[in-house]
Write a protein that holds these residues in place. Structure first.
Motif, PDB file in Angstrom:
ATOM      1  N   LYS A   2       0.829  -1.203   0.000  1.00  0.00           N
ATOM      2  CA  LYS A   2       0.000   0.000   0.000  1.00  0.00           C
ATOM      3  C   LYS A   2       0.865   1.255   0.000  1.00  0.00           C
ATOM      4  O   LYS A   2       1.983   1.249   0.521  1.00  0.00           O
ATOM      5  CB  LYS A   2      -0.916   0.003   1.242  1.00  0.00           C
ATOM      6  CG  LYS A   2      -2.115  -0.902   1.043  1.00  0.00           C
ATOM      7  CD  LYS A   2      -3.102  -0.747   2.158  1.00  0.00           C
ATOM      8  CE  LYS A   2      -4.400  -1.416   1.766  1.00  0.00           C
ATOM      9  NZ  LYS A   2      -5.033  -2.178   2.784  1.00  0.00           N
ATOM     10  N   CYS A   3       0.316   2.340  -0.609  1.00  0.00           N
ATOM     11  CA  CYS A   3       1.034   3.617  -0.638  1.00  0.00           C
ATOM     12  C   CYS A   3       1.194   4.142   0.784  1.00  0.00           C
ATOM     13  O   CYS A   3       0.234   4.157   1.553  1.00  0.00           O
ATOM     14  CB  CYS A   3       0.273   4.622  -1.495  1.00  0.00           C
ATOM     15  SG  CYS A   3       0.887   6.309  -1.352  1.00  0.00           S
ATOM     16  N   LYS A   4       2.416   4.588   1.119  1.00  0.00           N
ATOM     17  CA  LYS A   4       2.719   5.047   2.480  1.00  0.00           C
ATOM     18  C   LYS A   4       2.002   6.349   2.819  1.00  0.00           C
ATOM     19  O   LYS A   4       1.857   6.691   3.986  1.00  0.00           O
ATOM     20  CB  LYS A   4       4.231   5.267   2.628  1.00  0.00           C
ATOM     21  CG  LYS A   4       4.959   3.991   3.019  1.00  0.00           C
ATOM     22  CD  LYS A   4       6.411   4.264   3.284  1.00  0.00           C
ATOM     23  CE  LYS A   4       7.129   2.999   3.694  1.00  0.00           C
ATOM     24  NZ  LYS A   4       8.589   3.198   3.665  1.00  0.00           N
ATOM     25  N   ILE A   5       1.610   7.105   1.787  1.00  0.00           N
ATOM     26  CA  ILE A   5       0.986   8.407   2.043  1.00  0.00           C
ATOM     27  C   ILE A   5      -0.536   8.311   2.033  1.00  0.00           C
ATOM     28  O   ILE A   5      -1.192   8.680   2.996  1.00  0.00           O
ATOM     29  CB  ILE A   5       1.492   9.468   1.036  1.00  0.00           C
ATOM     30  CG1 ILE A   5       3.003   9.693   1.256  1.00  0.00           C
ATOM     31  CG2 ILE A   5       0.745  10.792   1.230  1.00  0.00           C
ATOM     32  CD1 ILE A   5       3.698  10.450   0.160  1.00  0.00           C
ATOM     33  N   CYS A   6      -1.108   7.793   0.951  1.00  0.00           N
ATOM     34  CA  CYS A   6      -2.579   7.802   0.849  1.00  0.00           C
ATOM     35  C   CYS A   6      -3.198   6.438   1.105  1.00  0.00           C
ATOM     36  O   CYS A   6      -4.415   6.324   1.262  1.00  0.00           O
ATOM     37  CB  CYS A   6      -3.014   8.353  -0.505  1.00  0.00           C
ATOM     38  SG  CYS A   6      -2.649   7.256  -1.880  1.00  0.00           S
ATOM     39  N   GLY A   7      -2.419   5.413   1.140  1.00  0.00           N
ATOM     40  CA  GLY A   7      -2.932   4.083   1.449  1.00  0.00           C
ATOM     41  C   GLY A   7      -3.520   3.331   0.272  1.00  0.00           C
ATOM     42  O   GLY A   7      -4.096   2.255   0.440  1.00  0.00           O
ATOM     43  N   ILE A  16       5.419   4.552  -2.565  1.00  0.00           N
ATOM     44  CA  ILE A  16       4.285   5.460  -2.761  1.00  0.00           C
ATOM     45  C   ILE A  16       3.716   5.315  -4.171  1.00  0.00           C
ATOM     46  O   ILE A  16       4.397   4.877  -5.092  1.00  0.00           O
ATOM     47  CB  ILE A  16       4.658   6.949  -2.476  1.00  0.00           C
ATOM     48  CG1 ILE A  16       5.781   7.450  -3.394  1.00  0.00           C
ATOM     49  CG2 ILE A  16       5.028   7.160  -1.018  1.00  0.00           C
ATOM     50  CD1 ILE A  16       6.021   8.956  -3.301  1.00  0.00           C
ATOM     51  N   CYS A  17       2.452   5.704  -4.308  1.00  0.00           N
ATOM     52  CA  CYS A  17       1.769   5.554  -5.591  1.00  0.00           C
ATOM     53  C   CYS A  17       2.152   6.669  -6.571  1.00  0.00           C
ATOM     54  O   CYS A  17       2.767   7.647  -6.176  1.00  0.00           O
ATOM     55  CB  CYS A  17       0.260   5.550  -5.382  1.00  0.00           C
ATOM     56  SG  CYS A  17      -0.414   7.137  -4.907  1.00  0.00           S
ATOM     57  N   THR A  18       1.760   6.528  -7.822  1.00  0.00           N
ATOM     58  CA  THR A  18       2.145   7.524  -8.833  1.00  0.00           C
ATOM     59  C   THR A  18       1.534   8.891  -8.548  1.00  0.00           C
ATOM     60  O   THR A  18       2.173   9.914  -8.771  1.00  0.00           O
ATOM     61  CB  THR A  18       1.714   7.058 -10.250  1.00  0.00           C
ATOM     62  OG1 THR A  18       0.410   6.519 -10.158  1.00  0.00           O
ATOM     63  CG2 THR A  18       2.668   6.028 -10.802  1.00  0.00           C
ATOM     64  N   ASN A  19       0.306   8.919  -8.015  1.00  0.00           N
ATOM     65  CA  ASN A  19      -0.337  10.192  -7.681  1.00  0.00           C
ATOM     66  C   ASN A  19       0.446  10.954  -6.626  1.00  0.00           C
ATOM     67  O   ASN A  19       0.703  12.146  -6.756  1.00  0.00           O
ATOM     68  CB  ASN A  19      -1.760   9.953  -7.161  1.00  0.00           C
ATOM     69  CG  ASN A  19      -2.752   9.777  -8.297  1.00  0.00           C
ATOM     70  OD1 ASN A  19      -2.459  10.146  -9.432  1.00  0.00           O
ATOM     71  ND2 ASN A  19      -3.886   9.187  -7.975  1.00  0.00           N
ATOM     72  N   CYS A  20       0.803  10.249  -5.559  1.00  0.00           N
ATOM     73  CA  CYS A  20       1.545  10.876  -4.469  1.00  0.00           C
ATOM     74  C   CYS A  20       2.939  11.282  -4.942  1.00  0.00           C
ATOM     75  O   CYS A  20       3.460  12.307  -4.525  1.00  0.00           O
ATOM     76  CB  CYS A  20       1.636   9.951  -3.261  1.00  0.00           C
ATOM     77  SG  CYS A  20       0.049   9.736  -2.454  1.00  0.00           S
ATOM     78  N   TYR A  21       3.516  10.476  -5.821  1.00  0.00           N
ATOM     79  CA  TYR A  21       4.835  10.795  -6.363  1.00  0.00           C
ATOM     80  C   TYR A  21       4.766  12.088  -7.168  1.00  0.00           C
ATOM     81  O   TYR A  21       5.624  12.958  -7.046  1.00  0.00           O
ATOM     82  CB  TYR A  21       5.349   9.645  -7.234  1.00  0.00           C
ATOM     83  CG  TYR A  21       6.722   9.917  -7.804  1.00  0.00           C
ATOM     84  CD1 TYR A  21       7.849   9.884  -6.976  1.00  0.00           C
ATOM     85  CD2 TYR A  21       6.896  10.217  -9.152  1.00  0.00           C
ATOM     86  CE1 TYR A  21       9.105  10.160  -7.484  1.00  0.00           C
ATOM     87  CE2 TYR A  21       8.151  10.487  -9.670  1.00  0.00           C
ATOM     88  CZ  TYR A  21       9.259  10.459  -8.831  1.00  0.00           C
ATOM     89  OH  TYR A  21      10.497  10.736  -9.342  1.00  0.00           O
TER      90      TYR A  21
HETATM   91 ZN   LIG Z   1      -0.523   7.556  -2.660  1.00  0.00          ZN
END
Ligand SMILES: [Zn+2]
Length: 188
Positions: A2-7, A16-21
């Motif tokens: 899971k993404c560390k920021i948004c889950g 982290i996911c591409t959006n958060c990146y």
């Molecule tokens: Zn994310």
């Protein structure tokens, strides 16, 4: 994973996911934008404050007339003291507010800061997130060519509540400044 920021569930290997990146990269880019182009402040002017608060003088003159006809010199002195006190407080607060309010324009973003007493607000708005900027002039402001600048942002930006942007009151030469700002942010 899971993404560390948004889950969000991650499709690929990583933290982290591409959006958060993308958001992180954008933020990093904004941090590098440090070249100041323009600074806009709230103007402090004693003449303007006196004109705006002229009702105080009207009350003062009326009460003076009453005092004079009643023949009280002590009351007259007291009135002058009160008038001085009220004006002093108004001017003091206004000067503090003028010192506390500032918007700095860079190449891609505007940073608004307000530091007054225990309030310490900073808002960073990308130009691409700005929807509109308007100038409002009250009666006294028109005479002085002052105005209140309102900055409206698209969507929600962190730390924002009122009008989804920010406002700077009593900006000097407001029409000219508004034109310059619109050019800087690309809204003209
Ligand atoms: Zn994310």
């Amino acid at each position: 994973m899971k993404c560390k920021i948004c889950g969000a569930e991650l499709k690929k290997e990583g933290d982290i996911c591409t959006n958060c990146y993308k958001a992180y990269k954008e933020e990093e880019e904004l941090k590098k934008d440090v070249k100041e182009i323009l600074k806009v402040k709230r103007k402090y002017s004693i003449a303007f404050e006196i004109a705006k608060n002229s009702w105080i003088f009207v009350i003062f003159i009326l009460s003076s007339l009453i005092c004079l006809t009643a023949g009280g010199i002590l009351e007259e002195l007291l009135l002058i003291l009160i008038l001085g006190g009220v004006l002093g407080v108004i001017l003091f607060v206004d000067k503090r507010l003028a010192m506390a309010t500032k918007a700095t324009f860079y190449e891609k973003k505007v940073v608004y800061t307000f530091k007054f007493l225990f309030i310490n607000t900073t808002k960073v708005v990308k130009y691409s997130d700005l929807k509109d900027i308007t100038a409002f002039q009250g009666f006294t402001q028109k005479r002085f060519d002052y105005g209140d600048l309102c900055f409206y942002a698209k969507g929600t930006i962190p730390g924002t509540n009122l009008l989804n942007g920010f406002q700077i009151k009593n900006v000097e030469n407001v029409s000219e400044i508004l034109g310059i700002i619109k050019e800087v942010v690309g809204l003209s």
